[in-house]
Design a protein around this motif. Structure first.
Motif, PDB file in Angstrom:
ATOM      1  N   ASP B 383      -9.784  10.881  10.631  1.00  0.00           N
ATOM      2  CA  ASP B 383      -9.817  11.027   9.176  1.00  0.00           C
ATOM      3  C   ASP B 383      -8.406  11.141   8.618  1.00  0.00           C
ATOM      4  O   ASP B 383      -7.575  11.868   9.161  1.00  0.00           O
ATOM      5  N   VAL B 384      -8.166  10.428   7.537  1.00  0.00           N
ATOM      6  CA  VAL B 384      -6.925  10.619   6.786  1.00  0.00           C
ATOM      7  C   VAL B 384      -7.303  11.196   5.430  1.00  0.00           C
ATOM      8  O   VAL B 384      -8.283  10.773   4.811  1.00  0.00           O
ATOM      9  N   PHE B 385      -6.562  12.207   5.004  1.00  0.00           N
ATOM     10  CA  PHE B 385      -6.785  12.800   3.688  1.00  0.00           C
ATOM     11  C   PHE B 385      -5.880  12.102   2.692  1.00  0.00           C
ATOM     12  O   PHE B 385      -4.664  12.106   2.848  1.00  0.00           O
ATOM     13  N   LEU B 386      -6.507  11.473   1.722  1.00  0.00           N
ATOM     14  CA  LEU B 386      -5.733  10.667   0.779  1.00  0.00           C
ATOM     15  C   LEU B 386      -4.962  11.562  -0.192  1.00  0.00           C
ATOM     16  O   LEU B 386      -5.442  12.610  -0.605  1.00  0.00           O
ATOM     17  N   THR B 387      -3.768  11.097  -0.556  1.00  0.00           N
ATOM     18  CA  THR B 387      -2.991  11.791  -1.584  1.00  0.00           C
ATOM     19  C   THR B 387      -2.908  10.940  -2.850  1.00  0.00           C
ATOM     20  O   THR B 387      -2.113  11.233  -3.736  1.00  0.00           O
ATOM     21  N   THR B 388      -3.708   9.891  -2.888  1.00  0.00           N
ATOM     22  CA  THR B 388      -3.745   9.034  -4.075  1.00  0.00           C
ATOM     23  C   THR B 388      -5.197   8.808  -4.459  1.00  0.00           C
ATOM     24  O   THR B 388      -6.111   9.151  -3.725  1.00  0.00           O
ATOM     25  N   ASP B 389      -5.380   8.188  -5.612  1.00  0.00           N
ATOM     26  CA  ASP B 389      -6.700   7.790  -6.074  1.00  0.00           C
ATOM     27  C   ASP B 389      -7.362   6.904  -5.003  1.00  0.00           C
ATOM     28  O   ASP B 389      -6.811   5.867  -4.633  1.00  0.00           O
ATOM     29  N   PRO B 390      -8.532   7.314  -4.504  1.00  0.00           N
ATOM     30  CA  PRO B 390      -9.189   6.517  -3.456  1.00  0.00           C
ATOM     31  C   PRO B 390      -9.401   5.062  -3.865  1.00  0.00           C
ATOM     32  O   PRO B 390      -9.393   4.165  -3.017  1.00  0.00           O
ATOM     33  N   ALA B 391      -9.558   4.814  -5.167  1.00  0.00           N
ATOM     34  CA  ALA B 391      -9.806   3.439  -5.609  1.00  0.00           C
ATOM     35  C   ALA B 391      -8.626   2.524  -5.291  1.00  0.00           C
ATOM     36  O   ALA B 391      -8.796   1.306  -5.160  1.00  0.00           O
ATOM     37  N   THR B 392      -7.419   3.089  -5.152  1.00  0.00           N
ATOM     38  CA  THR B 392      -6.260   2.239  -4.903  1.00  0.00           C
ATOM     39  C   THR B 392      -6.263   1.645  -3.493  1.00  0.00           C
ATOM     40  O   THR B 392      -5.604   0.637  -3.248  1.00  0.00           O
ATOM     41  N   ILE B 393      -7.012   2.271  -2.591  1.00  0.00           N
ATOM     42  CA  ILE B 393      -7.003   1.813  -1.198  1.00  0.00           C
ATOM     43  C   ILE B 393      -7.513   0.378  -1.092  1.00  0.00           C
ATOM     44  O   ILE B 393      -7.059  -0.406  -0.254  1.00  0.00           O
ATOM     45  N   GLN B 394      -8.468   0.042  -1.941  1.00  0.00           N
ATOM     46  CA  GLN B 394      -9.024  -1.309  -1.910  1.00  0.00           C
ATOM     47  C   GLN B 394      -8.010  -2.343  -2.386  1.00  0.00           C
ATOM     48  O   GLN B 394      -8.229  -3.535  -2.235  1.00  0.00           O
ATOM     49  N   ARG B 395      -6.955  -1.898  -3.026  1.00  0.00           N
ATOM     50  CA  ARG B 395      -5.967  -2.835  -3.570  1.00  0.00           C
ATOM     51  C   ARG B 395      -4.610  -2.637  -2.890  1.00  0.00           C
ATOM     52  O   ARG B 395      -3.566  -2.930  -3.457  1.00  0.00           O
ATOM     53  N   THR B 396      -4.670  -2.107  -1.649  1.00  0.00           N
ATOM     54  CA  THR B 396      -3.437  -1.827  -0.907  1.00  0.00           C
ATOM     55  C   THR B 396      -3.194  -2.914   0.133  1.00  0.00           C
ATOM     56  O   THR B 396      -4.095  -3.277   0.886  1.00  0.00           O
ATOM     57  N   ILE B 397      -1.977  -3.433   0.154  1.00  0.00           N
ATOM     58  CA  ILE B 397      -1.571  -4.418   1.152  1.00  0.00           C
ATOM     59  C   ILE B 397      -0.737  -3.692   2.197  1.00  0.00           C
ATOM     60  O   ILE B 397       0.265  -3.055   1.863  1.00  0.00           O
ATOM     61  N   LEU B 398      -1.189  -3.738   3.438  1.00  0.00           N
ATOM     62  CA  LEU B 398      -0.469  -3.073   4.528  1.00  0.00           C
ATOM     63  C   LEU B 398       0.467  -4.077   5.195  1.00  0.00           C
ATOM     64  O   LEU B 398       0.023  -5.133   5.653  1.00  0.00           O
ATOM     65  N   LEU B 399       1.731  -3.722   5.255  1.00  0.00           N
ATOM     66  CA  LEU B 399       2.720  -4.553   5.941  1.00  0.00           C
ATOM     67  C   LEU B 399       3.313  -3.754   7.083  1.00  0.00           C
ATOM     68  O   LEU B 399       3.507  -2.542   6.967  1.00  0.00           O
ATOM     69  N   SER B 400       3.600  -4.434   8.170  1.00  0.00           N
ATOM     70  CA  SER B 400       4.181  -3.773   9.337  1.00  0.00           C
ATOM     71  C   SER B 400       5.255  -4.685   9.879  1.00  0.00           C
ATOM     72  O   SER B 400       4.971  -5.841  10.209  1.00  0.00           O
ATOM     73  N   GLY B 401       6.504  -4.208   9.926  1.00  0.00           N
ATOM     74  CA  GLY B 401       7.570  -5.056  10.456  1.00  0.00           C
ATOM     75  C   GLY B 401       8.937  -4.558  10.028  1.00  0.00           C
ATOM     76  O   GLY B 401       9.207  -3.359  10.072  1.00  0.00           O
ATOM     77  N   VAL B 402       9.793  -5.498   9.610  1.00  0.00           N
ATOM     78  CA  VAL B 402      11.170  -5.182   9.263  1.00  0.00           C
ATOM     79  C   VAL B 402      11.273  -4.951   7.758  1.00  0.00           C
ATOM     80  O   VAL B 402      10.815  -5.772   6.964  1.00  0.00           O
ATOM     81  N   MET B 403      11.838  -3.818   7.385  1.00  0.00           N
ATOM     82  CA  MET B 403      11.960  -3.503   5.966  1.00  0.00           C
ATOM     83  C   MET B 403      13.252  -4.082   5.396  1.00  0.00           C
ATOM     84  O   MET B 403      14.267  -4.149   6.074  1.00  0.00           O
ATOM     85  N   ASP B 404      13.184  -4.477   4.161  1.00  0.00           N
ATOM     86  CA  ASP B 404      14.356  -4.987   3.455  1.00  0.00           C
ATOM     87  C   ASP B 404      14.143  -4.693   1.973  1.00  0.00           C
ATOM     88  O   ASP B 404      13.006  -4.671   1.495  1.00  0.00           O
ATOM     89  N   PRO B 405      15.218  -4.464   1.212  1.00  0.00           N
ATOM     90  CA  PRO B 405      15.041  -4.176  -0.219  1.00  0.00           C
ATOM     91  C   PRO B 405      14.234  -5.248  -0.959  1.00  0.00           C
ATOM     92  O   PRO B 405      13.643  -4.955  -2.002  1.00  0.00           O
ATOM     93  N   ALA B 406      14.179  -6.459  -0.417  1.00  0.00           N
ATOM     94  CA  ALA B 406      13.374  -7.488  -1.084  1.00  0.00           C
ATOM     95  C   ALA B 406      11.924  -7.027  -1.236  1.00  0.00           C
ATOM     96  O   ALA B 406      11.267  -7.314  -2.246  1.00  0.00           O
ATOM     97  N   LEU B 407      11.437  -6.299  -0.235  1.00  0.00           N
ATOM     98  CA  LEU B 407      10.050  -5.813  -0.299  1.00  0.00           C
ATOM     99  C   LEU B 407       9.882  -4.789  -1.413  1.00  0.00           C
ATOM    100  O   LEU B 407       8.805  -4.667  -2.004  1.00  0.00           O
ATOM    101  N   GLU B 408      10.946  -4.006  -1.668  1.00  0.00           N
ATOM    102  CA  GLU B 408      10.845  -3.004  -2.734  1.00  0.00           C
ATOM    103  C   GLU B 408      10.638  -3.694  -4.080  1.00  0.00           C
ATOM    104  O   GLU B 408       9.843  -3.250  -4.908  1.00  0.00           O
TER     105      GLU B 408
END
Lengths: 636, 636
Positions: B383-408
């Motif tokens: 279980d993860v306890f959400l710290t945001t509106d649960p409705a936002t999870i359906q509109r979340t894009i998960l990325l995993s890899g190399v971070m760069d300011p372009a992503l920000e």
């Protein structure tokens, strides 16, 4: 025929018009970061500095040059004289490139002995470990949480630009009085705009509630004109139906455009949407539950569309504890109480009257029944959106049956123990059906005196239930309540009020008629059937009827005359295995405690001599003479 | 050896001590009902009056005597002359007992014609329909919601008694500066007590933050003594480790009793609990994430135990996107980003450094790893306890890899469209593993120049992946950053900083060494390995190294010298079918938009000529010469 609404706009079309007809106001304000909880940032927040700015000790210990430590080992203690004592967070002095934890050292005069070499960078927090100057801290549109504020403060950010919307709210209606003024007959406290303000301010809006405007076209026009000029959104409360003094639609049309009047949403049908000077104007219905729907589903949705903080939605899939009817073509919203019985979440619809605000207060969620549906059977699965902390659902006891103030006192005590009692006023029969479906933990029931039971169809229907246990709550005197003393031979000339027959078997009234040799057909009509014993007394007090059948407690609470007719037993029926449920075990302990008895004594005349007694029905149903052997009150 | 903590208290024991060692303060305050959102009522609220007080019209129409309407029907219109015109909410005048809706009538001079008889009580709201005087509105302990406030106002309740707790918060530490003062080297902004105040005030507490006390035993003692006298709970921040100036435990012991020092919780280990004059004193660790844990799990839990508003917990069952290690015997709490990939919720652990506040800022939830567990494999469900509106999870894009300011910048634009980008800094290899597990929507990767690819083990490992598509984000120049210009023949005398090898293949550094004929073993040691290109530049700027390999953008942001060595392509890798996912389709449209290019140009030197180009890898893996045929950058 007067047509109230020329045509109803569907929920979908209404939302589409609402979302697409107006530009986003993009209004912002700058606030201290310490006051930003729950607000939405208007512009991306970039780090103004690197944190930490220089390398720091990550542990309490000594800063060392790692090359000096080569060769230290379990068998080869090494004494270091070139070091700097550092506490966590201290700057690493120039030249040192590692930290050794104080617990991995032995102090030796002005030197330290170590038994392990240090790797370069060990226990050092490199500059920029948390964030580098110029990197994104919060994207535009981020909803600020408590721990975000900690990070912002750490990065030296003192103020933030957040989104807001200015909302003007106009209450209209000559019958309204402001909160704090006691309403006269036919007057009501103006509370819908208070709800709107509290709800929308919590999303980050700045609402301005204007003074109450009476039902005068010119005054309403002037209030609307100036509110639309000063705000991004205007809510105008009431005047939206088709009464002789409902001017809102007409005034909106005279100042701008009425986009629609009437939505296929219940409650909420009289809602309207207009535009004045490019600003949206939402007409709130006057009924409180209709106003709630429009505040939440329309005004709230528009502010969310404009980027303000959404009201959190936590859906829980439940089964309906009771059938729910719904008008085809209407999107309906209904207050629901959710609890978990066994492994299943059940949702019990609360009363759906558009004025019964207590339905929302009592509920812990709400359900949306889509327009193409005519209703759902009991057991149907649908999502309920919780209006309470989801964690409370696991500690909620669902009751279905006859309501009595005794349950309110039990509810107070339960809350002290972290338990939540949610009850549906479904009557004896409804309680019985809920027990059969296992859709409640227990059913509070009003059981007639043994001598009356043979007359009661309800008690006969109990025979079908096996393995029932009964927790006795209290004995309750039932009788005739009236404003003036009534004479036994005048009973047939009185206007009576009773509880609705679908709520519980009105055995007392039947008994009274039979004892007095009265023919029900000769009575001058039952003016009102109401939902509870207390409502009976209220109706008698208000003069809507001359007499009614209710509890002594209800009658005395209104200062009415009372003549006892019979005693009834208020019992909590449940399946025997439920006695082992931790929630019910906890509840039973409360029922048996002194505090509950004391609360009952304070609240009204209750017979508490047997309170907390548990009896079990035989596993095999008794014969037809259940009054003697099988009935709970027969056993108690 | 210096022992930091004599013994660690388990989470369970610590919570037990916390909950049972102190009486509930039962502190209350009376506030206006309009300011009561989110507060907890201290005493049951009973209705001060019956609502409605008298019977009212439930519809706009005419009030009639029902017996006058008998006989009306479709074929038999009936004309009524004895009626009263009523609008919704009007008092029913004496003598009338039903209302006929205006749309069911036809006006006829000063009479109305009807075609249907009215039942007694029809469209009348009986007195007390909503609530009767003396009935329970809110039980003790009820958490007030916006729509409760509407009901309270309707019932004429203007003020409420709610629970509160007075909390004194003492920040200690000579290195602290208050928010608004720019910290010098080794100083930090005092933000932990701000977090505590914001978090606990939201529960209904009244926190008083005292001035910063420097590390002086007598000053701390005096602050603690007066705070304990004036409050129900005291938090004292920092001074809880075992540094030379950590006096908190000693001072608590001198004024009262130290119940424990050190809990088996990470982060949060140095927490302590004491009692001074019967009041609980919680010692907050100095590290921000450790302070968060103690604020949420201990101080918050105590206030909840005392009846204040709980912080809402929204648990979501997720699978772990990456393996998580955990110390046996420690209850660990880690920040997690949750998103839904396909039909599965995945949780990606954010960095767990106790000082990296950005980890909490970036996460949308947190997980609790119980003490008996040494960690979980990727794919484990928890279980993860959400710290945001649960409705936002359906509109979340998960990325995993190399971070760069372009992503920000992409994240900023995504938020405008209602999309949430959550990214884990797992490097090229981590991104590849996540793609294999389908635990992310896409993997941002840094792909070397084709000429370098044969040297890269990472690129070879891409061969195993089939059906990959690549969305080109930007070309990024990589090279040597330094404070002073570096001479090519001095490279082996420099102290270098690079990114960690587990983050992505440091092809540039390898290429540089090879081009310069340098033997890695001859280099004077890599002082630091850090987490990102920007961290490399920060380390060089701060003088921890003489030179580092990073992007031109990172170097120029710090005003460093930069010598280009090679170009790399920043690519978003994903499974081909993911291109049809609505979230990704939306994201791709953003990548291709002018706004994104403009943001990249503003942010730093990026080559955007190919931004938004999509290429697909052949379904069959290419031969060993993937630099020519199979590699993404070969194709682009």
């Amino acid at each position: 025929m007067v047509k109230r609404y020329l045509s109803l706009c569907s929920l979908e079309n209404a939302l589409h018009l609402l979302k697409t007809s107006f530009p986003v106001p993009d209004r912002r304000e700058t606030i201290p970061v310490t006051a930003s909880l729950g607000r939405v940032v208007a512009a991306p927040v970039y780090a103004p500095c690197t944190v930490p700015e220089v390398s720091l000790a990550a542990m309490d210990g000594i800063a060392v040059k790692s090359r000096d430590t080569l060769g230290a080992g379990d068998q080869a203690a090494l004494t270091l004289r070139d070091f700097a004592r550092v506490n966590t967070g201290n700057v690493i002095p120039p030249g040192y490139d590692a930290v050794i934890m104080i617990e991995d050292t032995v102090e030796d005069g002005d030197a330290f002995r170590i038994r392990k070499a240090a790797a370069p960078g060990q226990h050092i927090r490199p500059a920029g470990e948390d964030i580098q100057k110029g990197r994104l801290v919060l994207p535009r549109g981020h909803l600020i949480r408590a721990f975000d504020i900690g990070a912002l403060a750490t990065y030296g950010i003192t103020c933030l630009e957040v989104r807001t919307v200015h909302v003007g709210i106009i209450p209209t209606g000559s019958e309204l009085v402001p909160l704090g003024v006691r309403p006269g007959p036919g007057q009501v406290v103006e509370s819908n705009t208070i709800m709107a303000q509290v709800y929308l301010d919590a999303m980050g809006a700045h609402c301005t509630r204007l003074p109450i405007t009476c039902d005068d076209k010119d005054l309403i026009r002037e209030a609307l004109r100036s509110a639309a000029a000063a705000n991004d959104l205007v809510l105008i409360s009431a005047g939206s139906s088709a009464g002789t003094r409902d001017f809102t639609a007409e005034v909106i049309s005279s100042l701008g455009t009425l986009l629609f009047h009437g939505v296929a949403v219940k409650p909420g049908k009289p809602m309207m949407l207009g535009v004045i000077g490019g600003k949206p104007v939402i007409g709130l219905p006057g009924y409180p539950l209709a106003a709630q729907t429009v505040i939440r589903e329309f005004a709230g949705t528009l502010l969310e569309e404009w980027g303000l903080a959404p009201a959190q939605k936590f859906p829980v899939p439940v089964r309906l504890a009771t059938p729910v009817s719904s008008d085809l073509g209407f999107d309906e919203f209904l207050p629901v109480s959710v609890g978990r019985v066994g492994r299943q979440y059940w949702g019990m619809a609360q009363s759906r009257g558009p004025v019964v605000q207590m339905a929302t207060v009592r509920a812990n969620g709400y359900a949306h029944i889509p327009a193409p549906v005519e209703g759902f059977e009991a057991g149907h699965k649908l999502d309920v959106f919780l209006t309470t902390d989801p964690a409370t659902i696991q500690r909620t006891i669902l009751l279905s049956g006859v309501m009595d103030p005794a349950l309110e006192e039990l509810g107070n005590l339960a809350r002290d123990e972290g338990l939540y009692i949610h009850a549906g006023n479904t009557g004896n029969t409804g309680g019985l059906l809920s027990l059969r479906r296992n859709s409640c933990h227990a059913a509070p029931m009003m059981i007639p005196e043994p001598s009356r039971q043979s007359a009661s169809g309800f008690v006969r229907s109990l025979q079908g239930m096996r393995d029932l246990a009964w927790i006795h709550i209290a004995g309750i005197e039932q009788g005739i309540a009236s404003r003036e003393p009534v004479s036994p031979d005048a009973l047939d000339r009185l206007r009576w009020v009773t509880v609705r027959r679908d709520l519980f078997s009105p055995t007392i009234f039947d008994a009274l008629l039979s004892d007095s040799n009265l023919d029900p057909k000769r009575l001058p009509g039952i003016t009102f059937e109401v939902g509870s014993s207390a409502a009976v007394a209220a109706a008698v007090e208000a003069g809507q009827a001359d007499a009614g059948i209710c509890s002594r407690q209800a009658a005395e609470a209104r200062g009415l005359c009372f003549v006892r007719v019979a005693d009834e037993q208020y019992e909590l029926a449940l399946h025997c295995p439920m006695l082992d449920d931790p929630l019910i075990a906890h509840l039973l302990a409360l029922v048996r405690g002194q505090e509950f008895k004391a609360a009952l004594m304070r609240r009204g005349p209750y017979d508490t001599t047997q309170t907390g007694r548990v009896c079990r029905m035989p596993a095999e149903p008794a014969g037809p003479e259940i009054g003697r052997a099988g009935s709970p009150s027969g056993l108690i």
